[in-house]
Design an enzyme around this catalytic site. Structure first.
Site, PDB file in Angstrom:
ATOM      1  N   SER A 115      41.846  58.362  34.762  1.00  0.00           N
ATOM      2  CA  SER A 115      40.950  59.442  34.342  1.00  0.00           C
ATOM      3  C   SER A 115      41.185  59.796  32.878  1.00  0.00           C
ATOM      4  O   SER A 115      42.261  59.571  32.326  1.00  0.00           O
ATOM      5  CB  SER A 115      41.187  60.687  35.197  1.00  0.00           C
ATOM      6  OG  SER A 115      40.934  60.410  36.551  1.00  0.00           O
TER       7      SER A 115
HETATM    8  N1  SAH Z   1      44.114  59.883  39.040  1.00  0.00           N
HETATM    9  C1  SAH Z   1      44.102  58.445  38.971  1.00  0.00           C
HETATM   10  C2  SAH Z   1      42.697  57.989  39.283  1.00  0.00           C
HETATM   11  C3  SAH Z   1      42.586  56.526  39.520  1.00  0.00           C
HETATM   12  S1  SAH Z   1      40.899  56.026  39.882  1.00  0.00           S
HETATM   13  C4  SAH Z   1      44.493  58.042  37.563  1.00  0.00           C
HETATM   14  O1  SAH Z   1      44.125  58.756  36.632  1.00  0.00           O
HETATM   15  O2  SAH Z   1      45.149  57.015  37.377  1.00  0.00           O
HETATM   16  C5  SAH Z   1      40.800  56.384  41.606  1.00  0.00           C
HETATM   17  C6  SAH Z   1      41.750  55.615  42.462  1.00  0.00           C
HETATM   18  O3  SAH Z   1      41.401  55.868  43.824  1.00  0.00           O
HETATM   19  C7  SAH Z   1      41.674  54.107  42.284  1.00  0.00           C
HETATM   20  O4  SAH Z   1      42.937  53.649  41.915  1.00  0.00           O
HETATM   21  C8  SAH Z   1      41.267  53.586  43.656  1.00  0.00           C
HETATM   22  O5  SAH Z   1      41.881  52.359  43.965  1.00  0.00           O
HETATM   23  C9  SAH Z   1      41.726  54.720  44.558  1.00  0.00           C
HETATM   24  N2  SAH Z   1      41.058  54.802  45.850  1.00  0.00           N
HETATM   25  C10 SAH Z   1      39.750  54.717  46.142  1.00  0.00           C
HETATM   26  N3  SAH Z   1      39.539  54.851  47.469  1.00  0.00           N
HETATM   27  C11 SAH Z   1      40.770  55.039  48.031  1.00  0.00           C
HETATM   28  C12 SAH Z   1      41.212  55.225  49.367  1.00  0.00           C
HETATM   29  N4  SAH Z   1      40.391  55.240  50.423  1.00  0.00           N
HETATM   30  N5  SAH Z   1      42.536  55.397  49.568  1.00  0.00           N
HETATM   31  C13 SAH Z   1      43.416  55.364  48.535  1.00  0.00           C
HETATM   32  N6  SAH Z   1      43.051  55.168  47.252  1.00  0.00           N
HETATM   33  C14 SAH Z   1      41.737  55.017  46.997  1.00  0.00           C
END
Ligand code: SAH
Length: 280
Positions: A115
């Protein structure tokens, strides 16, 4: 791995095309479907061309500069949030070669993004009161682990910070990043952990949580997460499909919930691993 953005302002560029409400203007075109930014995005600054990947004096200074800019633009108001974002060097969490100190989401592979810094700041500020020392925090869709590390530092060794991410490779790289960060001792002591699992089910083993952050957009508020929120606790979760709102869910002492929308946002979907990786 998807192509990196061409400018530090691409989140705002998408905001301009994706929503009907007034948006900040920015010239670059958006080329990636996964991101995380808010309608409050107003920053188009770039403090570095990137390449820093280890916490050196230079990267620490650039991280500090990023936080200072976010403060100046009014995106960080809380001294505690500024402090934790200065303590956790974002440069350790972005892929090598990505510009770390730019207010923009960045691709991290697997159709996911880290993010934007202003979005991390917003979520930390919304959750701050629920991230006091000794409290429990759950970070669903923990991705790079940046916010999980911030949560761990805020709740401290007496608290518990748990990340749940469904891409095992991201879990592994997030743990490596955390090991090089200011949260490493908390990881070593066992008060911080990251798990490869479906975050829609939360992490019941350590529930209930004072704070739950969801880093990916869900069509609705998953019941399991609501159940794992402590009375008096708060969840911050992007809800929606293409049009999404960052929802703040407060659970009252009697178990009832109050929900309000904080901002229009755009996050990657909270979905199954297969759906996320289908065109990757
Ligand atoms: N706050 C994190 C956001 C990463 S993007 C950062 O800033 O690094 C969102 C993340 O959610 C991705 O890594 C994706 O793989 C994960 N994601 C999506 N669906 C998911 C699920 N059902 N369970 C666990 N992780 C999930």
């Amino acid at each position: 791995m998807l192509a990196p953005p061409r400018s530090g302002c691409y989140a705002a560029a998408l905001a301009a095309v994706a929503f009907s409400r007034p948006r900040p203007r920015c010239s670059s075109l958006f080329q990636h479907r996964s991101l995380a930014f808010s309608s409050r995005a107003s920053l188009c600054f770039n403090l570095s061309s990137g390449m820093e990947h280890f916490s050196t004096k230079g990267s620490t200074d650039k991280n500090k500069g990023l936080v200072e800019q976010l403060k100046q633009y009014g995106m960080i108001k809380s001294a505690k949030v500024a402090e934790v974002m200065q303590t956790v060097d974002r440069g350790l969490f972005v892929p090598e070669g990505s510009p770390a100190y730019v207010d923009s989401p960045m691709p991290i592979g697997y159709n996911a993004t880290i993010s934007a810094p202003h979005m991390h700041a917003t979520c930390l500020e919304l959750l701050e009161e629920h991230l006091q020392p000794g409290m429990r925090a759950l970070d669903v869709g923990s991705g790079t682990g940046y916010l999980t590390a911030c949560f761990a530092i805020m709740v401290g060794l007496q608290g518990r910070a748990v990340g749940v991410e469904h891409i095992p490779e991201l879990v592994a790289s997030s743990i490596n990043s955390i090991k090089r960060s200011a949260a490493s001792s908390i990881l070593n002591e066992g008060s911080l952990s990251v798990h490869a699992a479906d975050g829609r089910k939360g992490w019941p083993e350590l529930a209930p949580y004072d704070a739950i952050h969801v880093g990916a957009a869900s069509p609705d508020i998953p019941r399991a997460l609501l159940e794992q929120l402590k009375p008096g606790g708060r969840m911050v979760i992007p809800v929606g499909n293409f049009f999404q709102d960052l929802k703040v869910v407060d659970k009252n002492d009697d178990g009832s919930v109050r929900v309000h929308s904080e901002a229009s946002v755009r996050f990657v979907p909270l979905t199954s691993r297969a759906a996320q990786l289908q065109d990757y």
